[in-house]
Scaffold this active site. Structure first.
Site, mmCIF file in Angstrom:
data_model
loop_
_atom_site.group_PDB
_atom_site.id
_atom_site.type_symbol
_atom_site.label_atom_id
_atom_site.label_comp_id
_atom_site.label_asym_id
_atom_site.label_seq_id
_atom_site.Cartn_x
_atom_site.Cartn_y
_atom_site.Cartn_z
ATOM 1 N N TYR A 153 0.367 2.991 -122.893
ATOM 2 C CA TYR A 153 1.692 2.359 -123.078
ATOM 3 C C TYR A 153 1.579 0.859 -122.795
ATOM 4 C CZ TYR A 153 6.636 1.374 -121.747
ATOM 5 O OH TYR A 153 7.900 0.862 -121.615
ATOM 6 N N GLY A 200 12.121 -4.337 -116.370
ATOM 7 C CA GLY A 200 11.705 -3.444 -115.288
ATOM 8 C C GLY A 200 12.424 -2.107 -115.380
HETATM 9 N N1 LIG Z 1 13.803 2.778 -119.293
HETATM 10 C C1 LIG Z 1 12.996 1.996 -118.556
HETATM 11 O O1 LIG Z 1 12.918 2.101 -117.310
HETATM 12 C C2 LIG Z 1 12.152 0.945 -119.255
HETATM 13 C C3 LIG Z 1 11.300 0.137 -118.483
HETATM 14 C C4 LIG Z 1 10.552 -0.830 -119.105
HETATM 15 C C5 LIG Z 1 10.620 -1.002 -120.482
HETATM 16 N N2 LIG Z 1 11.427 -0.192 -121.213
HETATM 17 C C6 LIG Z 1 11.486 -0.402 -122.665
HETATM 18 O O2 LIG Z 1 12.850 -0.547 -123.061
HETATM 19 C C7 LIG Z 1 13.010 -0.041 -124.385
HETATM 20 C C8 LIG Z 1 14.136 0.973 -124.407
HETATM 21 O O3 LIG Z 1 13.832 1.986 -123.480
HETATM 22 P P1 LIG Z 1 14.858 3.195 -123.191
HETATM 23 O O4 LIG Z 1 14.532 3.687 -121.825
HETATM 24 O O5 LIG Z 1 16.228 2.786 -123.522
HETATM 25 O O6 LIG Z 1 14.321 4.269 -124.263
HETATM 26 P P2 LIG Z 1 14.957 5.687 -124.674
HETATM 27 O O7 LIG Z 1 13.789 6.634 -124.789
HETATM 28 O O8 LIG Z 1 16.096 6.053 -123.784
HETATM 29 O O9 LIG Z 1 15.546 5.412 -126.130
HETATM 30 C C9 LIG Z 1 14.708 4.940 -127.142
HETATM 31 C C10 LIG Z 1 15.158 5.438 -128.499
HETATM 32 O O10 LIG Z 1 14.118 5.060 -129.410
HETATM 33 C C11 LIG Z 1 13.998 6.071 -130.381
HETATM 34 N N3 LIG Z 1 12.671 6.021 -130.980
HETATM 35 C C12 LIG Z 1 11.502 6.485 -130.463
HETATM 36 N N4 LIG Z 1 10.514 6.306 -131.334
HETATM 37 C C13 LIG Z 1 11.043 5.710 -132.432
HETATM 38 C C14 LIG Z 1 10.514 5.299 -133.683
HETATM 39 N N5 LIG Z 1 9.218 5.486 -133.971
HETATM 40 N N6 LIG Z 1 11.342 4.719 -134.590
HETATM 41 C C15 LIG Z 1 12.664 4.558 -134.312
HETATM 42 N N7 LIG Z 1 13.225 4.949 -133.139
HETATM 43 C C16 LIG Z 1 12.421 5.519 -132.209
HETATM 44 C C17 LIG Z 1 14.233 7.363 -129.634
HETATM 45 O O11 LIG Z 1 14.663 8.411 -130.507
HETATM 46 C C18 LIG Z 1 15.314 6.963 -128.619
HETATM 47 O O12 LIG Z 1 16.618 7.282 -129.072
HETATM 48 C C19 LIG Z 1 11.648 0.519 -124.796
HETATM 49 O O13 LIG Z 1 10.944 -0.453 -125.531
HETATM 50 C C20 LIG Z 1 10.969 0.765 -123.471
HETATM 51 O O14 LIG Z 1 9.554 0.752 -123.603
HETATM 52 C C21 LIG Z 1 12.202 0.782 -120.641
#
Ligand SMILES: NC(=O)c1ccc[n+]([C@@H]2O[C@H](COP(=O)([O-])OP(=O)(O)OC[C@H]3O[C@@H](n4cnc5c(N)ncnc54)[C@H](O)[C@@H]3O)[C@@H](O)[C@H]2O)c1
Length: 248
Positions: free
Chosen positions: A159, A190
């Protein structure tokens, strides 16, 4: 201060979580938004919430890892909303994301993370950047993670590699388009509150200097700025937004 009236935006992975929060914030400020997600029913839920609040939104369900599907999906969104002014690359968590120490993984385990966080970003950008440059305006924002800039011993190295690729790509992109009116920035976020069990949330919050997990609106506020006309002098940056953890 910020007004996005008349702008059109596409937010990937906006069917829930951070992406849905970003989409709501952009729509609240007047942007018409295309809600991308792998899962159409999730995208439709975000669209319904935005419409209920008086905003304009359409679904744009496609897999950002698939270049042809991305080009076609963005073309459909632009046919409805007009040329995109704002692209937010938010999708970054593959379905069924697990944690595994790298030495216990197989090469096939790495691919979904690189496909989504590096190729997925490049696919979406490639579909919009030529038009943005030709029109002399555009805002490209990628949601990344602290895991793309620092080592973490929790079994998320693939990742982190995918996120790191996306960060490096965005830096080069920003320089290539810097004279065209298009900006490109990354927000490395974060830990976000994803409504886990209260004990898990409380435990995770203790690792954050401010003592709380982030909410989607905390991320959306910075996206709004980066998407605005006011941010015309901000490009090529990786901004850390994480409740105080120093990650650079
Ligand atoms: N949640 C955290 O703590 C956290 C921390 C650091 C970074 N992030 C980053 O923030 C962003 C959002 O995270 P989140 O926690 O809201 O994610 P989440 O998993 O809650 O939601 C992400 C959405 O993306 C969709 N998705 C997945 N693969 C896809 C694809 N190939 N094409 C189109 N849609 C797709 C999923 O169906 C889902 O609805 C991401 O880039 C994640 O890496 C999140």
């Amino acid at each position: 201060m910020f007004d996005l009236t008349g702008r059109s935006a596409l937010i990937t992975g906006a069917g829930q979580g951070v992406g849905a929060g970003i989409a709501r914030a952009l729509a609240d400020l007047g942007a018409s938004v295309a809600i991308n997600d792998l899962r159409e029913e999730r995208a439709a839920e975000t669209v319904a919430a935005i419409e209920a609040a008086g905003g304009k939104a359409v679904t744009a369900a496609f897999d950002v890892c698939d270049y042809e599907a991305t080009v076609a999906g963005i073309a459909r969104a632009e046919a409805t909303l007009g040329p995109l002014d704002i692209l937010v690359n938010n999708a970054g968590v593959p379905p069924d994301m697990g944690v595994t120490q790298f030495r216990d993984t197989k090469p096939a385990d790495w691919r979904p993370f690189i496909d989504l966080n590096t190729y997925g970003v490049m696919n979406c950008v490639h579909a919009v950047v030529d038009g943005m440059c030709n029109r002399g305006k555009g805002r490209i924002i990628t949601i990344s993670s602290g895991a793309g800039t620092v080592g973490i011993p929790l079994g998320i190295s693939a990742y982190g590699a995918g996120k790191g690729g996306g960060i490096a790509f965005m830096r080069h992109l920003a320089m290539e388009v810097a004279k065209t009116g298009v900006t490109a920035n990354t927000i490395a976020i974060g830990l976000i509150d994803n409504h886990s069990e209260p004990e898990i949330t409380a435990h995770m919050a203790k690792t954050v200097p401010v003592g709380a997990l982030g909410q989607p609106e905390d991320i959306a506020a910075l996206v709004v700025y980066l998407a605005s006309d006011e941010a015309k002098w901000m490009t090529g940056q990786t901004l850390q937004l994480n409740g105080g953890n120093v990650t650079t």
